[in-house]
Scaffold this active site. Structure first.
Site, PDB file in Angstrom:
ATOM      1  N   ASP A 275     -13.213   0.535   3.705  1.00 32.45           N
ATOM      2  CA  ASP A 275     -12.531   1.845   3.543  1.00 32.45           C
ATOM      3  C   ASP A 275     -12.624   2.810   4.583  1.00 32.45           C
ATOM      4  O   ASP A 275     -13.513   2.717   5.304  1.00 32.45           O
ATOM      5  CB  ASP A 275     -13.042   2.494   2.031  1.00 32.45           C
ATOM      6  CG  ASP A 275     -12.603   3.802   1.701  1.00 32.45           C
ATOM      7  OD1 ASP A 275     -11.079   3.840   1.545  1.00 32.45           O
ATOM      8  OD2 ASP A 275     -13.197   4.813   1.567  1.00 32.45           O
TER       9      ASP A 275
ATOM     10  N   ASP B  98     -11.670   7.132   4.299  1.00 33.12           N
ATOM     11  CA  ASP B  98     -12.080   8.487   4.038  1.00 33.12           C
ATOM     12  C   ASP B  98     -13.233   8.246   3.058  1.00 33.12           C
ATOM     13  O   ASP B  98     -13.092   7.665   1.940  1.00 33.12           O
ATOM     14  CB  ASP B  98     -10.840   8.860   3.358  1.00 33.12           C
ATOM     15  CG  ASP B  98      -9.651   9.239   4.078  1.00 33.12           C
ATOM     16  OD1 ASP B  98      -9.929   9.847   5.126  1.00 33.12           O
ATOM     17  OD2 ASP B  98      -8.528   8.796   3.700  1.00 33.12           O
TER      18      ASP B  98
END
Length: 231
Positions: free
Chosen positions: A10, A12
Site C-alpha cells: 500500500d 498512503d
C-alpha cells in the site's frame, strides 16, 4: 533458484506519511462544496479506499452525484497542495532500506493503492522510486479495496499464484483484500488504523518497524506452498 515471490505495498500510511495532505485536501474539497469541515479522524479512516468510495463513506447521506463532485474537488485541492514548495509526504523511516533488502533477497515489488495513477507517478518521482515496482495497481484500473482485483491482477501480470503474494498495508481494507485474493496479509502499526482492526480483518502479522519486514516475509511465505499459477 528460489521461487518468485511478490511483495505488494500500500502507499498512503504504509510507504509514505500523507495524512496531513489528504486531510487538508478533503477539508478544502468540502469547503468548496459548502459541506462544512470534516473531522480529521474520519478522513484518516477512509485513507486507502478509492476516492469516490471514500467520499461515499464520509457522506453516506449524500447522492452519488455529490460523491463524484466531492471527489473531483478533492483531486483539484490535492494537486494545489502537492505543487506547493513546502509540500512534503515523507517516506516512513526504514522504507527505502526495506525495499533494497527485499530486492536483494530476490523479491518482486509492487504497489496496490487507492491513489490515482497520476498520484502514484508523482509519488514515485518525488521519492526516486521509478523502476522499483514491477506491477502498479491503482484506483484508475481496479475496483476499490477490499475487492481482491488489485492483487489478482498483479499476480497474473507476474505469472504467480496469489499464494506467492504478500500484501503489506496499514488498513483493514488491505488485510481483507489480501485474504479475499488468497494472498498473505501483513499489517503495519505506523499507519492510520488500529492494531485491533488489522487483526480482525485477518492480518497474519502486524509489524512495528520496516526493519522487521524482510525476515517476517521469509517466515510467513515459507508457511505457504508457492504453486504455479493455474492455466
Amino acid at each position: 533458484m528460489p521461487p518468485l515471490r511478490l511483495a505488494m505495498f500500500d502507499v498512503d500510511g504504509t510507504l509514505i506519511d500523507s495524512q496531513h495532505t489528504i486531510v487538508s485536501a478533503m477539508t478544502m474539497a468540502w469547503g468548496r462544496m459548502g459541506l462544512g469541515i470534516p473531522q480529521p479522524d474520519q478522513v484518516r479512516r477512509i485513507i486507502g479506499l478509492s476516492l469516490v468510495e471514500a467520499c461515499a463513506m464520509l457522506l453516506p447521506w449524500a447522492s452519488a452525484a455529490t460523491h463524484r463532485a466531492v471527489a473531483e474537488a478533492y483531486k483539484s485541492a490535492f494537486h494545489t497542495l502537492r505543487v506547493k514548495p513546502e509540500h512534503d509526504d515523507p517516506l516512513f523511516p526504514g522504507a527505502l532500506a526495506a525495499l533494497d533488502r527485499l530486492e536483494a533477497d530476490g523479491w518482486l515489488l509492487g504497489l496496490a493503492t487507492g491513489k490515482s495513477r497520476r498520484g502514484v507517478e508523482a509519488m514515485l518521482e518525488t521519492h526516486g522510486l521509478r523502476g522499483r515496482f514491477v506491477t502498479i495497481q491503482t484506483a484508475d484500473e481496479n475496483p476499490s479495496k477490499p475487492d481482491p482485483s488489485m492483487l489478482l491482477r498483479a499476480a497474473n501480470e507476474c505469472g504467480l499464484d496469489p499464494a506467492a503474494v504478500v500484501m503489506i498495508g496499514d488498513t483493514s481494507y488491505d488485510m481483507a483484500m489480501a485474504n479475499a485474493a488468497r494472498a498473505v496479509a501483513i499489517g503495519v502499526s505506523w499507519g492510520y488504523q488500529s492494531l485491533d482492526e488489522l487483526h480482525s480483518a485477518g492480518a497474519r502479522v502486524v509489524l512495528d518497524s520496516f526493519e522487521q519486514l524482510s525476515r517476517t516475509l521469509d517466515l510467513v511465505i515459507g508457511e505457504r506452498p508457492c504453486v504455479p499459477p493455474q492455466s
